[in-house]
Write an enzyme that holds these catalytic residues in place. Structure first.
Site, short mmCIF file in Angstrom:
data_model
loop_
_atom_site.label_atom_id
_atom_site.label_comp_id
_atom_site.label_asym_id
_atom_site.label_seq_id
_atom_site.Cartn_x
_atom_site.Cartn_y
_atom_site.Cartn_z
N ASP A 184 51.31 26.24 55.79
CA ASP A 184 50.20 25.90 56.68
C ASP A 184 48.94 26.09 55.85
O ASP A 184 48.57 27.22 55.51
CB ASP A 184 50.18 26.81 57.91
CG ASP A 184 49.06 26.46 58.89
OD1 ASP A 184 48.10 25.77 58.47
OD2 ASP A 184 49.12 26.88 60.05
N HIS A 185 48.29 24.99 55.48
CA HIS A 185 47.19 25.09 54.51
C HIS A 185 46.06 25.97 55.00
O HIS A 185 45.28 26.50 54.20
CB HIS A 185 46.66 23.69 54.14
CG HIS A 185 45.83 23.06 55.21
ND1 HIS A 185 46.36 22.28 56.22
CD2 HIS A 185 44.49 23.08 55.42
CE1 HIS A 185 45.39 21.85 57.00
NE2 HIS A 185 44.25 22.32 56.55
N HIS A 247 47.94 26.14 63.22
CA HIS A 247 46.68 26.73 62.74
C HIS A 247 46.15 27.81 63.69
O HIS A 247 45.84 28.93 63.28
CB HIS A 247 45.61 25.65 62.59
CG HIS A 247 45.96 24.56 61.65
ND1 HIS A 247 46.89 24.70 60.64
CD2 HIS A 247 45.49 23.29 61.54
CE1 HIS A 247 46.98 23.57 59.97
NE2 HIS A 247 46.15 22.70 60.50
#
Length: 497
Positions: A184-185, A247
């Site tokens: 998950d960036h 996120h």
């Protein structure tokens, strides 16, 4: 003397990118590899292999990879180019993996990559299963003794809890959990990691980080852009799957979890899972009051009129996909019992921002007369993740002058003004972590399942609801239902513009 922090660098290895001709590879992964190389984070014994259906030679892939590196030294370019290969073929074709195995063996011999492989799945989710099965059939999922074979998987990791478990079964048939790096960036951003630094490197915040002091918490992920060219993808995702399930819940877990025993990967991830397990949703009858959705319509100004979601390319003119989602969550544990947590995300909102705001309880007794208070808000600690990365502490202060008047003031910490160091891009940090084998900022299987457990009942209810989807004008702060969701508790959203 203080101990010097050792610079982190990758071991000898080959990075294999499936989906090498795709947009994510071009925009994020290849620039991250380049930056790591320029900063000396990659050894000479590093190689890059692209795999995709698009026909291309080694030289063509190397040229496309190095073409944007105009400022690089020629010798550096040659050094990188010597370790770049390309394998063209279908993801469900066994011959693709046989040729990949031959290429990896050749790189071990001529490049000295030591049998270390990092397989990055930068493909549509539908290709995950054939790629994983192809790697296993070719024996590439198991490394020889003293080497590693790791798998990096992009989101979406399933469409719901059932499909996430099905994907897990495929993954775990070929790879052990300690070989799997679900990315998950958002977790690669320095400002997300700063939530950990703020909480656990400072003693002054620990006593007030609980239900006795915190009135409520708001987490906002707001975007000014619409869906752009991603309309076809977004129709199958929506705001809840695209942003909240990953996120938002990851940021929430970092902000609310208990202090870990250590900053080792498993210590951090254990506490995140415990926090997610403690999140409770109301029963079916009350679920409508705990989550709201919306879809943007045409809006903006006469000079800048923005199209509605249903007018975007690739979107069904009768679409019921949500571009806005808001939820009220409760955490059933000792620290947070009774504290409401409000999360929201949306496209075509007035400002681009990601923040965590802790609003504190008001004083139990305020001896100052009302006429001496000038717009005094409750104390708050705001963690700004993007943009204008930093921290704000809001409190009451005396206004200069002969009279005793109090109004809200803020102390500001800004990353840009405090640090001269440049923050690495998220993919740069996460690629290096995966090569090193540090899983701290990656998502474990049970984390994924807990996140789907939280959002699944809401998504299912929305899919069964045939009433008109609430709407909001582009460049507004979302549907009226969202204001009612938080307003029922006597609170309001932090709208910054």
């Amino acid at each position: 003397m203080p101990q010097m922090v050792q610079e982190r660098s990758a071991p000898p290895a080959t990075l294999v990118i499936f989906g090498a001709s795709g947009d994510l590879t071009r925009r994020k992964l290849l620039p991250a590899v380049d930056t790591l190389a320029r900063h000396g984070r990659l050894p000479d014994q590093f190689a890059l292999v692209g795999v995709a259906r698009t026909p291309m030679s080694d030289d063509q892939f190397a040229q496309s990879t190095l073409g944007g590196l105009g400022g690089r030294d020629l010798a550096e370019k040659r050094q990188l180019a010597g370790g770049i290969r390309y394998v063209a073929g279908g993801y469900d074709d066994p011959d693709t993996y046989e040729r990949l195995a031959e290429t990896l063996g050749e790189l071990d011999a001529v490049r000295g990559t030591s049998g270390n492989r990092l397989f990055y799945l930068s493909t549509p989710a539908g290709a995950f299963e054939p790629v994983i099965n192809g790697l296993a059939a070719a024996g590439l999922n198991r490394a020889r003794e003293g080497s590693f074979s790791r798998l990096v998987i992009e989101k979406p990791y399933g469409r719901d809890l059932a499909t996430a478990r099905e994907l897990d079964a495929v993954v775990h048939h070929a790879f052990d959990e300690n070989q799997v790096f679900r990315i998950d960036h958002y977790l690669g951003k320095d400002t997300v990691q700063n939530v950990l630094a703020l909480r656990f490197a400072n003693s002054i915040f620990q006593p007030i980080w609980d239900r006795s002091w915190v009135d409520h918490v708001q987490i906002t992920v707001a975007e000014t852009l619409g869906v752009g060219t991603r309309g076809g993808f977004y129709e199958h995702a929506g705001a809840m799957r695209d942003i909240v399930q990953n996120h938002v819940l990851q940021v929430l877990a970092l902000a609310l979890m208990e202090p870990p025993a250590s900053f080792e990967a498993e210590g951090l991830r254990n506490e995140k899972v415990k926090l997610l397990q403690a999140i409770r949703l109301p029963g079916d009858r009350d679920l409508a009051d705990a989550a709201v959705r919306g879809q943007y319509t045409r809006g903006g100004t006469r000079e800048e009129l923005m199209a509605g979601y249903r007018e975007e390319a690739g979107v069904d003119p009768l679409s019921r996909t949500e571009t806005y989602a808001a939820m009220r969550l409760t955490v059933d544990n000792w620290r947070w019992a009774g504290v409401p947590f409000y999360v929201r995300t949306g496209k075509r909102l007035p400002a681009r921002l990601t923040e965590v705001a802790l609003q504190f309880q008001r004083p139990p007794h305020l001896p100052i007369p009302d006429d001496q208070l000038t717009g005094l808000d409750a104390d708050a600690l705001i963690l700004r993740i993007q943009p204008n990365e930093g921290i704000s502490l809001r409190f009451g202060a005396k206004v200069p002058g002969h009279s005793f008047r109090v109004r809200t003031a803020s102390m500001e910490f800004s990353y840009d003004q405090t640090f001269v160091e440049e923050s690495p891009e998220a993919y740069e940090r996460l690629l290096l972590d995966a090569l090193i084998g540090d899983a701290s900022l990656f998502i474990r299987s049970d984390e994924v399942q807990e996140c789907w457990r939280i959002v699944d009942p809401i998504i299912e209810r929305w899919e069964k609801d045939d009433s008109p989807i609430p709407t909001y004008e582009a460049a507004s702060w979302g549907p009226a239902d969202a204001d009612r969701l938080i307003g029922r508790d006597g609170r309001r959203w932090r709208n910054t513009s």
